[in-house]
Design an enzyme around this catalytic site. Structure first.
Site, PDB file in Angstrom:
ATOM      1  N   LYS A   1      35.075  65.538 -15.692  1.00  0.00           N
ATOM      2  CA  LYS A   1      35.004  65.908 -14.282  1.00  0.00           C
ATOM      3  C   LYS A   1      35.730  67.234 -14.088  1.00  0.00           C
ATOM      4  O   LYS A   1      36.868  67.363 -14.543  1.00  0.00           O
ATOM      5  CB  LYS A   1      35.653  64.821 -13.424  1.00  0.00           C
ATOM      6  CG  LYS A   1      35.655  65.108 -11.924  1.00  0.00           C
ATOM      7  CD  LYS A   1      36.391  64.018 -11.156  1.00  0.00           C
ATOM      8  CE  LYS A   1      36.378  64.310  -9.659  1.00  0.00           C
ATOM      9  NZ  LYS A   1      37.134  63.316  -8.886  1.00  0.00           N
TER      10      LYS A   1
ATOM     11  N   ARG B   1      48.175  69.388  -8.107  1.00  0.00           N
ATOM     12  CA  ARG B   1      48.024  68.345  -9.128  1.00  0.00           C
ATOM     13  C   ARG B   1      47.941  68.913 -10.542  1.00  0.00           C
ATOM     14  O   ARG B   1      47.491  68.238 -11.464  1.00  0.00           O
ATOM     15  CB  ARG B   1      46.785  67.502  -8.799  1.00  0.00           C
ATOM     16  CG  ARG B   1      46.945  66.744  -7.484  1.00  0.00           C
ATOM     17  CD  ARG B   1      45.675  66.069  -7.038  1.00  0.00           C
ATOM     18  NE  ARG B   1      45.920  65.327  -5.796  1.00  0.00           N
ATOM     19  CZ  ARG B   1      45.002  65.026  -4.908  1.00  0.00           C
ATOM     20  NH1 ARG B   1      43.742  65.386  -5.103  1.00  0.00           N
ATOM     21  NH2 ARG B   1      45.309  64.362  -3.808  1.00  0.00           N
TER      22      ARG B   1
ATOM     23  N   CYS C   1      46.184  58.428  -4.516  1.00  0.00           N
ATOM     24  CA  CYS C   1      46.214  59.622  -3.664  1.00  0.00           C
ATOM     25  C   CYS C   1      45.671  59.378  -2.260  1.00  0.00           C
ATOM     26  O   CYS C   1      46.126  60.010  -1.302  1.00  0.00           O
ATOM     27  CB  CYS C   1      45.473  60.774  -4.327  1.00  0.00           C
ATOM     28  SG  CYS C   1      43.747  60.434  -4.722  1.00  0.00           S
TER      29      CYS C   1
ATOM     30  N   CYS D   1      48.662  61.572  -6.736  1.00  0.00           N
ATOM     31  CA  CYS D   1      48.025  60.463  -7.446  1.00  0.00           C
ATOM     32  C   CYS D   1      49.024  59.500  -8.070  1.00  0.00           C
ATOM     33  O   CYS D   1      48.629  58.530  -8.715  1.00  0.00           O
ATOM     34  CB  CYS D   1      47.096  61.002  -8.530  1.00  0.00           C
ATOM     35  SG  CYS D   1      45.760  62.026  -7.879  1.00  0.00           S
TER      36      CYS D   1
ATOM     37  N   TYR E   1      26.503  62.832  -5.642  1.00  0.00           N
ATOM     38  CA  TYR E   1      26.177  62.615  -4.239  1.00  0.00           C
ATOM     39  C   TYR E   1      24.694  62.881  -3.970  1.00  0.00           C
ATOM     40  O   TYR E   1      24.183  62.525  -2.911  1.00  0.00           O
ATOM     41  CB  TYR E   1      27.043  63.521  -3.351  1.00  0.00           C
ATOM     42  CG  TYR E   1      28.524  63.309  -3.597  1.00  0.00           C
ATOM     43  CD1 TYR E   1      29.190  62.243  -3.016  1.00  0.00           C
ATOM     44  CD2 TYR E   1      29.240  64.161  -4.447  1.00  0.00           C
ATOM     45  CE1 TYR E   1      30.541  62.028  -3.256  1.00  0.00           C
ATOM     46  CE2 TYR E   1      30.579  63.954  -4.698  1.00  0.00           C
ATOM     47  CZ  TYR E   1      31.235  62.881  -4.102  1.00  0.00           C
ATOM     48  OH  TYR E   1      32.572  62.669  -4.367  1.00  0.00           O
TER      49      TYR E   1
ATOM     50  N   SER F   1      32.075  67.184  -5.436  1.00  0.00           N
ATOM     51  CA  SER F   1      31.786  67.563  -4.053  1.00  0.00           C
ATOM     52  C   SER F   1      31.520  69.051  -3.875  1.00  0.00           C
ATOM     53  O   SER F   1      30.615  69.440  -3.132  1.00  0.00           O
ATOM     54  CB  SER F   1      32.941  67.133  -3.148  1.00  0.00           C
ATOM     55  OG  SER F   1      34.150  67.782  -3.526  1.00  0.00           O
TER      56      SER F   1
ATOM     57  N   ARG G   1      38.407  66.406  -0.775  1.00  0.00           N
ATOM     58  CA  ARG G   1      39.742  66.180  -0.206  1.00  0.00           C
ATOM     59  C   ARG G   1      39.682  66.083   1.312  1.00  0.00           C
ATOM     60  O   ARG G   1      40.463  65.352   1.917  1.00  0.00           O
ATOM     61  CB  ARG G   1      40.695  67.280  -0.676  1.00  0.00           C
ATOM     62  CG  ARG G   1      41.000  67.139  -2.164  1.00  0.00           C
ATOM     63  CD  ARG G   1      41.856  68.249  -2.735  1.00  0.00           C
ATOM     64  NE  ARG G   1      42.095  68.000  -4.161  1.00  0.00           N
ATOM     65  CZ  ARG G   1      42.666  68.858  -4.970  1.00  0.00           C
ATOM     66  NH1 ARG G   1      43.087  70.026  -4.515  1.00  0.00           N
ATOM     67  NH2 ARG G   1      42.847  68.551  -6.250  1.00  0.00           N
TER      68      ARG G   1
ATOM     69  N   LYS H   1      39.761  65.098 -16.758  1.00  0.00           N
ATOM     70  CA  LYS H   1      39.637  65.498 -15.357  1.00  0.00           C
ATOM     71  C   LYS H   1      40.459  66.764 -15.138  1.00  0.00           C
ATOM     72  O   LYS H   1      41.668  66.777 -15.337  1.00  0.00           O
ATOM     73  CB  LYS H   1      40.135  64.385 -14.434  1.00  0.00           C
ATOM     74  CG  LYS H   1      40.057  64.731 -12.951  1.00  0.00           C
ATOM     75  CD  LYS H   1      40.580  63.565 -12.105  1.00  0.00           C
ATOM     76  CE  LYS H   1      40.558  63.888 -10.623  1.00  0.00           C
ATOM     77  NZ  LYS H   1      41.076  62.775  -9.807  1.00  0.00           N
TER      78      LYS H   1
END
Length: 341
Positions: free
Chosen positions: A257, A226, A123, A131, A323, A284, A214, A204
């Site tokens: 995820k 997706r 992707c 993807c 993160y 994120s 993104r 996912k």
């Protein structure tokens, strides 16, 4: 007495006693820190949608890896942002691609002191942002572009081999293509990389929590979405089926995820597959919501982040991709988890 003789509060009366009997412990050793590496820049580039995160030039990626190692975070996950994209995502499997060069540099600098995981997908590298490879299919006069699953997984095998050649320890296929783990395992083994592990994005979901990523990775689909290959957020049993398929195909580490909205799925996968390492991706959107709320004084940033990480671990994850890894590692090093809880 109107209640049982046992008083659970006895074990909560001070922080050291609470810490002694704590059931869940989070350590920097549990974390994988995602790193964005971008071609065409000379200095770290702030990611507007993810406060505190950066896109790193290949030449300086060792700086952030060094910071991670200093804090005890020894696992990193590399995402590439190339300067060139095409319909086939060909820069994803170039031996001189952005991920491949970053991995070589990290490996040369740190040797086996760091475990390098790499994202295996198309992707970031395709002009259409999907993807997998697109193909045109027609039924009568009705035509549409669809993902060609089987040709995609062959390319994913090529990507994985180039990452292994560069020095990756673990490849992480994220496209949710059917059969991707088996094809990648076969490609790695035939190329002589039998010791390179696969951490599969086994469950996912097609989640709204990916928005900031993104923007960070410049990989939003140019048209469509997706949902035909990522999982329906309404489904839980399907996650067990998807994970079972990846186990059968040879996945070494499983993943759910996102994390926070899917703690129930993490628990179900842990119970169904107790003997497999299980990762959860604290994505994120989950990260950015906390950062924005903290910046506006709405939450205690340190406390809420450590609470989230402990919740993910408590649900059953052995590994947390987050993160927050570096800041959380610093707070854990300072013993703030004991003080805050």
């Amino acid at each position: 007495m109107s209640f049982p003789y046992l008083r659970p509060r006895r074990l909560r009366k001070n922080l050291y006693l609470r810490d002694l009997v704590a059931e869940t412990r989070v350590s920097p050793r549990d974390f994988i820190f995602p790193i964005f590496v971008k071609e065409g820049i000379s200095e770290p580039e702030p990611i507007n949608s993810m406060p505190g995160q950066y896109r790193w030039p290949v030449e300086k990626v060792t700086k952030i890896v060094s910071d991670a190692l200093e804090l005890g975070v020894r696992n990193v996950l590399i995402f590439g942002i190339p300067s060139y994209k095409d319909e086939l995502g060909s820069s994803a499997y170039s031996k001189d691609g952005v991920v491949q060069r970053a991995v070589k540099k990290i490996r040369k600098e740190f040797g086996d002191e760091v475990v390098i995981h790499t994202d295996v997908c198309l992707c970031h590298y395709t002009t259409h942002g999907h993807c997998g490879l697109l193909t045109r299919k027609c039924v009568g006069d009705f035509c549409r572009d669809v993902i060609d699953n089987d040709s995609t997984i062959e390319l994913l095998g090529k990507v994985a081999v180039t990452h292994a050649e560069a020095g990756a320890d673990v490849v992480a296929p994220s496209s949710m293509m059917d059969g991707m783990v088996r094809t990648i395992r076969k490609a790695l083994d035939e190329a002589g990389f039998t010791d390179v592990a696969i951490m599969s994005y086994a469950a996912k979901y097609a989640s709204a929590f990916y928005g900031p990523f993104r923007e960070a990775a410049d990989n939003a689909p140019q048209k469509g979405d997706r949902r035909t290959y990522q999982m329906d957020p309404r489904n839980g049993e399907e996650a067990i089926k998807e994970v079972a398929l990846d186990v059968e195909e040879g996945a070494d580490i499983l993943m759910v995820k996102p994390a926070l909205a899917y703690l129930d799925v993490i628990r179900r996968v842990r119970e169904a597959f107790p003997h497999y390492p299980l990762a959860a991706y604290n994505v994120s959107g989950e990260y950015s919501m906390v950062k924005v709320a903290a910046a506006n004084g709405l939450v205690d940033e340190k406390k809420i982040i450590l609470e989230i990480l402990h919740a993910i671990k408590r649900a059953g994850a052995n590994v947390i991709i987050t993160y927050h890894a570096l800041e959380a590692a610093q707070w854990l090093k300072e013993g703030l988890d004991r003080e805050l809880f």
